[in-house]
Scaffold this motif. Structure first.
Motif, PDB file in Angstrom:
ATOM      1  N   TYR A 160     120.796  27.465  26.598  1.00  0.00           N
ATOM      2  CA  TYR A 160     120.530  26.130  27.178  1.00  0.00           C
ATOM      3  C   TYR A 160     121.718  25.297  26.823  1.00  0.00           C
ATOM      4  O   TYR A 160     122.997  25.584  26.547  1.00  0.00           O
ATOM      5  CB  TYR A 160     120.163  25.560  25.772  1.00  0.00           C
ATOM      6  N   SER A 161     121.878  24.178  27.193  1.00  0.00           N
ATOM      7  CA  SER A 161     123.177  23.261  27.464  1.00  0.00           C
ATOM      8  C   SER A 161     123.306  22.658  26.498  1.00  0.00           C
ATOM      9  O   SER A 161     122.425  22.033  26.370  1.00  0.00           O
ATOM     10  CB  SER A 161     123.248  22.247  29.190  1.00  0.00           C
ATOM     11  N   PRO A 162     124.558  22.531  25.378  1.00  0.00           N
ATOM     12  CA  PRO A 162     124.558  21.451  24.483  1.00  0.00           C
ATOM     13  C   PRO A 162     124.411  20.817  25.113  1.00  0.00           C
ATOM     14  O   PRO A 162     124.163  19.033  24.303  1.00  0.00           O
ATOM     15  CB  PRO A 162     126.007  21.694  23.895  1.00  0.00           C
ATOM     16  N   ASP A 163     124.943  19.799  25.736  1.00  0.00           N
ATOM     17  CA  ASP A 163     124.970  18.537  26.459  1.00  0.00           C
ATOM     18  C   ASP A 163     123.913  17.687  26.806  1.00  0.00           C
ATOM     19  O   ASP A 163     123.435  16.343  26.675  1.00  0.00           O
ATOM     20  CB  ASP A 163     125.732  18.071  27.551  1.00  0.00           C
ATOM     21  N   ALA A 164     122.461  18.649  27.629  1.00  0.00           N
ATOM     22  CA  ALA A 164     121.634  18.756  27.915  1.00  0.00           C
ATOM     23  C   ALA A 164     121.286  18.175  26.527  1.00  0.00           C
ATOM     24  O   ALA A 164     120.095  17.035  26.419  1.00  0.00           O
ATOM     25  CB  ALA A 164     120.475  19.066  28.630  1.00  0.00           C
ATOM     26  N   PHE A 165     121.000  18.803  25.700  1.00  0.00           N
ATOM     27  CA  PHE A 165     119.894  18.873  24.123  1.00  0.00           C
ATOM     28  C   PHE A 165     120.451  16.769  23.986  1.00  0.00           C
ATOM     29  O   PHE A 165     119.988  16.647  22.792  1.00  0.00           O
ATOM     30  CB  PHE A 165     120.870  19.651  23.206  1.00  0.00           C
ATOM     31  N   GLN A 167     122.410  14.994  25.264  1.00  0.00           N
ATOM     32  CA  GLN A 167     121.110  13.393  25.629  1.00  0.00           C
ATOM     33  C   GLN A 167     120.269  13.326  25.470  1.00  0.00           C
ATOM     34  O   GLN A 167     119.460  12.065  25.081  1.00  0.00           O
ATOM     35  CB  GLN A 167     121.703  13.742  27.343  1.00  0.00           C
ATOM     36  N   ALA A 168     119.003  14.362  25.440  1.00  0.00           N
ATOM     37  CA  ALA A 168     117.872  14.438  25.052  1.00  0.00           C
ATOM     38  C   ALA A 168     117.878  13.781  23.155  1.00  0.00           C
ATOM     39  O   ALA A 168     116.266  13.376  23.461  1.00  0.00           O
ATOM     40  CB  ALA A 168     116.929  15.482  25.631  1.00  0.00           C
ATOM     41  N   GLY A 169     118.770  14.072  22.633  1.00  0.00           N
ATOM     42  CA  GLY A 169     118.183  13.742  20.920  1.00  0.00           C
ATOM     43  C   GLY A 169     117.551  14.878  20.487  1.00  0.00           C
ATOM     44  O   GLY A 169     116.688  14.385  19.887  1.00  0.00           O
ATOM     45  N   VAL A 170     117.563  16.335  20.995  1.00  0.00           N
ATOM     46  CA  VAL A 170     116.828  17.531  20.632  1.00  0.00           C
ATOM     47  C   VAL A 170     117.450  18.513  19.841  1.00  0.00           C
ATOM     48  O   VAL A 170     119.068  18.303  20.601  1.00  0.00           O
ATOM     49  CB  VAL A 170     116.575  17.589  21.539  1.00  0.00           C
ATOM     50  N   GLU A 171     116.745  19.423  19.357  1.00  0.00           N
ATOM     51  CA  GLU A 171     117.858  20.379  18.291  1.00  0.00           C
ATOM     52  C   GLU A 171     116.613  21.789  18.748  1.00  0.00           C
ATOM     53  O   GLU A 171     116.355  21.867  19.480  1.00  0.00           O
ATOM     54  CB  GLU A 171     117.538  19.989  17.336  1.00  0.00           C
ATOM     55  N   GLY A 267     120.943  32.284  40.874  1.00  0.00           N
ATOM     56  CA  GLY A 267     120.549  31.062  40.444  1.00  0.00           C
ATOM     57  C   GLY A 267     119.600  30.015  39.719  1.00  0.00           C
ATOM     58  O   GLY A 267     120.164  28.567  38.952  1.00  0.00           O
ATOM     59  N   SER A 268     118.833  30.742  38.591  1.00  0.00           N
ATOM     60  CA  SER A 268     118.325  30.299  37.775  1.00  0.00           C
ATOM     61  C   SER A 268     119.368  29.464  36.378  1.00  0.00           C
ATOM     62  O   SER A 268     119.272  28.455  36.144  1.00  0.00           O
ATOM     63  CB  SER A 268     117.283  31.212  36.917  1.00  0.00           C
ATOM     64  N   VAL A 269     120.265  30.499  36.595  1.00  0.00           N
ATOM     65  CA  VAL A 269     121.601  30.161  35.805  1.00  0.00           C
ATOM     66  C   VAL A 269     122.212  28.905  36.350  1.00  0.00           C
ATOM     67  O   VAL A 269     122.269  28.227  35.114  1.00  0.00           O
ATOM     68  CB  VAL A 269     122.121  31.689  35.300  1.00  0.00           C
ATOM     69  N   GLU A 270     122.753  29.300  37.512  1.00  0.00           N
ATOM     70  CA  GLU A 270     123.249  28.088  38.034  1.00  0.00           C
ATOM     71  C   GLU A 270     122.135  26.651  37.882  1.00  0.00           C
ATOM     72  O   GLU A 270     123.265  25.773  37.599  1.00  0.00           O
ATOM     73  CB  GLU A 270     123.132  28.485  39.161  1.00  0.00           C
ATOM     74  N   LYS A 271     121.466  26.493  37.934  1.00  0.00           N
ATOM     75  CA  LYS A 271     120.421  25.453  37.288  1.00  0.00           C
ATOM     76  C   LYS A 271     121.011  24.627  36.485  1.00  0.00           C
ATOM     77  O   LYS A 271     120.926  23.976  36.386  1.00  0.00           O
ATOM     78  CB  LYS A 271     118.837  25.463  38.037  1.00  0.00           C
ATOM     79  N   VAL A 272     121.038  25.685  35.551  1.00  0.00           N
ATOM     80  CA  VAL A 272     120.959  24.967  34.477  1.00  0.00           C
ATOM     81  C   VAL A 272     123.225  24.681  33.859  1.00  0.00           C
ATOM     82  O   VAL A 272     123.377  23.842  33.322  1.00  0.00           O
ATOM     83  CB  VAL A 272     121.020  25.725  33.607  1.00  0.00           C
ATOM     84  N   PHE A 273     124.179  26.323  34.312  1.00  0.00           N
ATOM     85  CA  PHE A 273     125.657  25.594  34.558  1.00  0.00           C
ATOM     86  C   PHE A 273     126.476  25.647  35.225  1.00  0.00           C
ATOM     87  O   PHE A 273     127.015  26.126  34.906  1.00  0.00           O
ATOM     88  CB  PHE A 273     125.727  27.040  33.032  1.00  0.00           C
ATOM     89  N   GLY A 274     125.242  25.484  36.417  1.00  0.00           N
ATOM     90  CA  GLY A 274     125.864  24.920  37.636  1.00  0.00           C
ATOM     91  C   GLY A 274     126.383  23.668  37.592  1.00  0.00           C
ATOM     92  O   GLY A 274     126.836  22.682  36.997  1.00  0.00           O
ATOM     93  N   LYS A 298     131.333  28.195  31.834  1.00  0.00           N
ATOM     94  CA  LYS A 298     131.710  28.401  30.834  1.00  0.00           C
ATOM     95  C   LYS A 298     132.380  28.711  29.348  1.00  0.00           C
ATOM     96  O   LYS A 298     132.091  29.505  29.751  1.00  0.00           O
ATOM     97  CB  LYS A 298     129.732  27.331  30.150  1.00  0.00           C
ATOM     98  N   THR A 299     132.527  27.910  28.517  1.00  0.00           N
ATOM     99  CA  THR A 299     132.966  28.458  27.269  1.00  0.00           C
ATOM    100  C   THR A 299     131.655  28.662  26.059  1.00  0.00           C
ATOM    101  O   THR A 299     130.802  27.805  26.275  1.00  0.00           O
ATOM    102  CB  THR A 299     133.731  27.671  26.270  1.00  0.00           C
ATOM    103  N   ILE A 300     131.177  30.320  26.003  1.00  0.00           N
ATOM    104  CA  ILE A 300     129.708  30.250  25.212  1.00  0.00           C
ATOM    105  C   ILE A 300     129.858  29.964  23.874  1.00  0.00           C
ATOM    106  O   ILE A 300     130.696  29.736  22.649  1.00  0.00           O
ATOM    107  CB  ILE A 300     130.171  31.291  25.194  1.00  0.00           C
ATOM    108  N   GLY A 301     129.419  28.914  23.449  1.00  0.00           N
ATOM    109  CA  GLY A 301     129.649  28.681  22.152  1.00  0.00           C
ATOM    110  C   GLY A 301     129.497  27.029  22.040  1.00  0.00           C
ATOM    111  O   GLY A 301     129.538  26.702  20.762  1.00  0.00           O
ATOM    112  N   GLU A 302     129.747  26.663  23.465  1.00  0.00           N
ATOM    113  CA  GLU A 302     130.795  25.167  23.537  1.00  0.00           C
ATOM    114  C   GLU A 302     129.507  24.714  24.479  1.00  0.00           C
ATOM    115  O   GLU A 302     128.859  23.625  24.197  1.00  0.00           O
ATOM    116  CB  GLU A 302     132.177  25.580  23.701  1.00  0.00           C
ATOM    117  N   ASP A 303     129.719  25.531  25.615  1.00  0.00           N
ATOM    118  CA  ASP A 303     129.150  24.683  26.894  1.00  0.00           C
ATOM    119  C   ASP A 303     128.152  25.184  27.325  1.00  0.00           C
ATOM    120  O   ASP A 303     127.176  24.587  27.957  1.00  0.00           O
ATOM    121  CB  ASP A 303     129.774  25.183  27.879  1.00  0.00           C
ATOM    122  N   ALA A 304     128.234  26.662  27.440  1.00  0.00           N
ATOM    123  CA  ALA A 304     126.518  26.779  26.732  1.00  0.00           C
ATOM    124  C   ALA A 304     126.232  27.851  25.429  1.00  0.00           C
ATOM    125  O   ALA A 304     127.380  28.670  24.907  1.00  0.00           O
ATOM    126  CB  ALA A 304     126.577  27.939  28.086  1.00  0.00           C
TER     127      ALA A 304
END
Length: 442
Positions: A160-165, A167-171, A267-274, A298-304
C-alpha cells in the motif's frame, strides 16, 4: 518479473555446515567449503526462469561459489516454460547440470521422467537439520529428496501507499472485512482501493489461494491442491463468493473489471506507486517491493509498505508461498560439480549474498535477518520463518501445468472469466472442476 515466486516460505538450515560433502552415489568427496579450488577446470551449467535483476543477483551467488571452488558457471535463462526448454536440451544431449525449478508440479514431472539425481547426503542433512518439514515435502517425490528450495516468495503481503492511507485516515487492517472497509474509505478519498493485475491469470490464483487457505483451512487447502476434493466443494464456492466481493465492487477495483483485465503485474504496481497513482493498494508477493523500488524509486518502508494478507472470517492469517528449487539432472556433463553447488546453496553464506543484493527471501532460518538490505525485507523474512510448517505452497504451482500454469487455459483463464463476471461462483467452480479433472488425468 517471473511467475511465482514465484515465487512463499520458511525454513531453516543448520549452523555453518562444512560442505566437505560426498557427492551423490557415495563417490569421492566434492567440497564447496573451505575455499579449496578443487573444482578448477569444471563448468557448472545452471538453467532457470530468472532474467534481468534476478539473474544478475543470482550470478553474484554463482560467482561466490566459483571463488570457493574454482569452478566456472554458466546461467541459461529459460523463460517461464522450464519443462519444455529443459526437455529439449536433454533430448539434444545438452542437458544443464542444475535447474532452478519454480513449480512443485514441474519438479514432480522431472522426477517422474527419471531426469533427476537424488540430493547428496550432505544436502539432505542440511535440510533435515534446518528447513521446516514442509520444504522437504515439497522438494521430495516418493520420499526421495530431489529439490533444495533456495529462493522463496512470501505471497501473503498486501502492498500500500502510506500517503494514500494517511490521506484517507485508515490504518493497516486486521481482517479481510476491515480491509474492504478501508478500501471503501480510500475510494471516498479519491483513489480506488485495489489495483488488480487481471491480465496475468496467476495473480488471480494467488488472490483465491490466500482467501481459501484462511477461510477453509490448511487441511482443505492440501486436499484441493492434490485434487482429493473437487473444485465444486462448498468451500471453493464460498471462497469464490468472497473473492467476488472484491471483483464486483467498482469502488474497490481501479478502472473496474475491464481495466483490471487489461492490467499486467508491473502495471498493477505502477497504478499504486507510479507517478500518477490510481489505487491505494495492490495485492501480490514480497516482490512488489522490488518493482516499487527499482522502477518507481520508492523507499521501502516509507513510500511503499505492506501488511500481511488479513484473516478471512474466523480463519487464521494465511501464509502462501512460492519458490525456486534447485535440482541436479542425471544427464548433465558435470553433475558431480552441480551437486557441490547445491551443497553450497544449502549454506547460509550463499543466501546472504543475494539477501544483501535485495529482492530475495530465503527459506533458511539461519540466514541472519541483518543480511537483508531493508526493514521490510527483514520483516517479511521473519514472518516466513516464524510461519514454520503452516506455510502452504502456491496451489496452482502444485497442479499440472495444463490446469495451474498455462496462459489462456485452465485456472488462469477461468478466474479471468470470473473477474469479468463474478456473479456465478457455483458455475465457475463447476468449470474449474471440469478443467482440473482433465488435467489430473493426463
Amino acid at each position: 518479473m517471473t511467475r511465482r515466486r514465484t515465487t512463499l516460505l520458511t525454513g531453516c538450515i543448520a549452523l555453518t555446515l562444512a560442505l566437505g560433502a560426498t557427492a551423490c552415489g557415495g563417490s569421492e568427496p566434492v567440497s564447496a567449503g573451505g575455499g579449496a579450488k578443487n573444482l578448477s577446470g569444471q563448468t557448472v551449467t545452471v538453467a532457470g526462469v530468472w532474467s534481468g535483476t534476478e539473474q544478475k543477483n543470482f550470478q553474484k551467488v554463482l560467482d561466490a561459489f566459483s571463488a570457493k571452488t574454482g569452478a566456472k558457471t554458466q546461467f541459461i535463462s529459460t523463460g517461464d516454460n522450464v519443462s519444455t526448454v529443459v526437455g529439449s536440451k536433454i533430448e539434444g544431449g545438452n542437458a544443464p547440470d542444475v535447474v532452478m525449478v519454480p513449480q512443485v508440479g514441474v519438479l514432480q514431472q522431472f522426477a517422474q521422467n527419471g531426469w533427476l539425481t537424488p540430493l547428496s547426503a550432505t544436502t539432505e542433512k542440511s535440510v533435515d537439520a534446518g528447513y521446516a518439514p514442509v520444504w522437504k515435502k515439497y522438494g521430495s517425490v516418493d520420499d526421495t529428496l530431489y529439490g533444495l528450495y533456495f529462493k522463496a516468495a512470501h505471497k501473503s503481503t498486501v502492498w500500500y501507499s502510506p500517503d494514500a492511507f494517511t490521506q484517507a485516515g485508515v490504518e493497516a487492517p486486521a481482517s479481510f472485512d476491515d480491509m474492504l472497509k478501508a478500501g471503501h474509505t480510500i475510494s471516498d478519498s479519491g483513489l480506488a482501493a485495489f489495483s488488480v493485475a487481471g491480465q496475468d491469470g496467476w495473480t488471480l490464483t494467488d488472490w483465491f489461494e490466500n482467501i481459501y487457505l484462511s477461510q477453509a483451512g490448511p487441511e482443505k487447502y492440501d486436499a484441493l491442491a492434490a485434487h482429493q476434493i473437487k473444485w465444486t466443494d462448498p468451500s471453493v464456492v464460498q471462497a469464490l463468493t468472497t473473492l467476488g466481493e472484491v471483483f464486483k465492487d467498482k469502488e474497490l477495483l481501479a478502472g473496474g473489471q475491464k481495466e483490471a483485465l487489461n492490467t499486467d503485474f508491473p502495471g498493477s504496481v505502477e497504478k499504486v506507486f507510479g507517478p500518477k497513482p490510481d489505487a491505494g493498494m495492490v495485492y501480490e508477493g514480497d516482490f512488489v517491493g522490488g518493482v516499487a523500488h527499482d522502477q518507481f524509486g520508492k523507499t521501502i518502508g516509507e513510500d511503499a509498505d505492506f501488511f500481511p494478507f488479513p484473516p478471512v472470517g474466523g480463519g487464521k492469517a494465511p501464509v502462501v508461498s512460492g519458490g525456486d528449487a534447485a535440482v541436479v539432472l542425471k544427464d548433465g556433463k558435470n553433475a558431480k560439480a552441480g551437486m557441490a553447488l547445491l551443497e553450497y546453496l544449502a549454506r547460509p553464506e550463499a543466501s546472504k549474498v543475494w539477501a544483501k543484493a535485495g529482492g530475495y527471501l530465503s527459506p533458511n532460518k539461519n540466514v541472519p535477518l541483518d543480511s537483508y538490505n531493508d526493514d521490510v525485507a527483514r520483516a517479511t523474512a521473519k514472518s516466513l520463518v516464524e510461519a514454520g510448517d503452516s506455510v502452504r505452497f502456491d496451489m496452482s504451482d502444485q497442479a499440472p501445468a495444463a490446469f495451474g500454469g498455462t496462459k489462456g487455459a485452465g485456472e488462469w483463464k477461468l478466474l479471468q472469466d470470473f473477474l469479468r463476471d463474478p456473479s456465478h461462483p457455483k458455475n465457475t467452480a463447476a468449470k474449474l472442476e471440469t478443467a482440473a479433472a482433465k488435467a489430473y488425468q493426463n
